[in-house]
Design a protein around this motif. Structure first.
Motif, PDB file in Angstrom:
ATOM      1  N   HIS A  58      51.617  34.557  33.468  1.00  0.00           N
ATOM      2  CA  HIS A  58      51.592  33.891  34.647  1.00  0.00           C
ATOM      3  C   HIS A  58      51.688  34.785  35.840  1.00  0.00           C
ATOM      4  O   HIS A  58      51.549  34.471  36.804  1.00  0.00           O
ATOM      5  N   ASP A  61      47.602  37.414  36.979  1.00  0.00           N
ATOM      6  CA  ASP A  61      46.451  37.463  38.238  1.00  0.00           C
ATOM      7  C   ASP A  61      47.231  37.962  39.601  1.00  0.00           C
ATOM      8  O   ASP A  61      46.477  39.105  40.536  1.00  0.00           O
ATOM      9  N   ASP A  62      48.271  37.980  40.039  1.00  0.00           N
ATOM     10  CA  ASP A  62      49.517  38.540  41.546  1.00  0.00           C
ATOM     11  C   ASP A  62      48.979  40.090  41.115  1.00  0.00           C
ATOM     12  O   ASP A  62      48.818  40.554  42.175  1.00  0.00           O
ATOM     13  N   SER A  65      45.807  41.037  41.516  1.00  0.00           N
ATOM     14  CA  SER A  65      45.213  41.115  43.410  1.00  0.00           C
ATOM     15  C   SER A  65      46.271  42.217  43.968  1.00  0.00           C
ATOM     16  O   SER A  65      45.052  42.242  44.831  1.00  0.00           O
ATOM     17  N   ILE A 115      42.928  36.831  30.181  1.00  0.00           N
ATOM     18  CA  ILE A 115      43.186  36.870  32.241  1.00  0.00           C
ATOM     19  C   ILE A 115      43.096  37.511  32.659  1.00  0.00           C
ATOM     20  O   ILE A 115      42.823  37.618  33.931  1.00  0.00           O
ATOM     21  N   SER A 118      39.984  37.575  33.309  1.00  0.00           N
ATOM     22  CA  SER A 118      39.056  36.178  34.502  1.00  0.00           C
ATOM     23  C   SER A 118      39.754  36.681  35.446  1.00  0.00           C
ATOM     24  O   SER A 118      38.555  36.272  36.983  1.00  0.00           O
ATOM     25  N   SER A 119      40.546  37.327  36.116  1.00  0.00           N
ATOM     26  CA  SER A 119      41.309  38.051  37.644  1.00  0.00           C
ATOM     27  C   SER A 119      40.097  38.386  38.140  1.00  0.00           C
ATOM     28  O   SER A 119      40.090  38.014  39.044  1.00  0.00           O
ATOM     29  N   HIS A 122      36.755  37.095  38.639  1.00  0.00           N
ATOM     30  CA  HIS A 122      36.781  36.095  39.787  1.00  0.00           C
ATOM     31  C   HIS A 122      36.941  36.813  40.831  1.00  0.00           C
ATOM     32  O   HIS A 122      36.652  37.063  42.479  1.00  0.00           O
ATOM     33  N   HIS A 123      38.346  38.450  41.296  1.00  0.00           N
ATOM     34  CA  HIS A 123      38.176  38.443  42.037  1.00  0.00           C
ATOM     35  C   HIS A 123      37.393  40.250  43.233  1.00  0.00           C
ATOM     36  O   HIS A 123      37.632  40.842  43.860  1.00  0.00           O
TER      37      HIS A 123
END
Length: 237
Positions: A58, A61-62, A65, A115, A118-119, A122-123
């Motif tokens: 979880h 993604d942070d 980013s 993940i 995905s991240s 996306h970014h």
């Protein structure tokens, strides 16, 4: 080669560390994600270490980013993600595997690369730079083995995941190039764990020991050189 930046998981040892070193030697910038510490930053100013346990899916993604916020994206010609980190255990028959052991393994070896991918996509979707993703797999993703159900399953999942994402990206205007790479048998800590098990605990431990003693294992650096070639490979039409 232009200005390149790579995010690599598992850079504290083994293949991940060797890939990071080879990229840094070429003048690339590297962000390494690993549970353990790394001394690469002492030698290479273009190395940034991110100490993070990929079991914490979880928080991924942070992390991605925050890394991407530090990269001068306008000046980067190629940005890549190398999903190398994985675990081997539990190495025992499935009826002896605990729920926690299975869960931790699948988080680190399968959910985390999914993940991260995905991240990363996306970014970076707004970028015009070339984007490359390499997922490190294994022949175990295609060949079943006793006492290796979780490992074989996670690698089979990585193989299928890579194919699915490649199909998704094919229709995009600036697709992220995604490939899966099987390094073969490599002399890493994972191999040492496998050959260190008793035959009662892990039926294939003898086969792993034989491969080591007969000199059939590749060095992490040789595998890293293969990954570097993939990073520098021509863009597929």
């Amino acid at each position: 080669m232009g200005n390149r930046t790579f995010i690599i998981t598992g850079t504290s040892k083994g293949i991940g560390r060797q890939v990071a070193e080879l990229c840094l030697e070429k003048g690339d910038s590297v962000y390494g994600i690993a549970r353990g510490a790394s001394d690469l930053g002492n030698t290479y100013e273009r190395y940034t270490h991110v100490q993070f346990n990929l079991e914490d899916i979880h928080g991924i993604d942070d992390v991605i980013s925050r890394i991407l916020e530090q990269i001068p994206l306008l000046s980067v010609e190629c940005i890549g993600l190398i999903n190398n980190a994985a675990m081997l255990e539990p190495l025992k028959p499935i009826d002896q595997c605990l729920a926690d052991e299975i869960s931790i393994h699948l988080n680190i070896s399968l959910a985390a690369p999914m993940i991260l991918t995905s991240s990363f996509i996306h970014h970076t979707n707004h970028m015009t730079a070339r984007r490359k993703i390499i997922n490190v797999s294994s022949a175990s993703g295609s060949y079943p083995a006793p006492s290796m159900a979780t490992y074989c399953t996670s690698k089979a999942g990585i193989n299928m995941f890579t194919q699915c994402v490649a199909m998704e990206q094919a229709s995009q205007s600036n697709p992220a190039e995604i490939i899966v790479f099987d390094p073969g048998m490599v002399d890493t800590e994972l191999q040492a764990v496998a050959r260190g098990k008793s035959a009662e605990e892990f039926a294939l431990s003898g086969a792993f020991r034989d491969a080591y003693e007969l000199g059939q294992l590749k060095s992490p650096r040789d595998v890293a050189l293969e990954i570097l070639k993939l990073l520098e490979g021509a863009k597929e039409q």
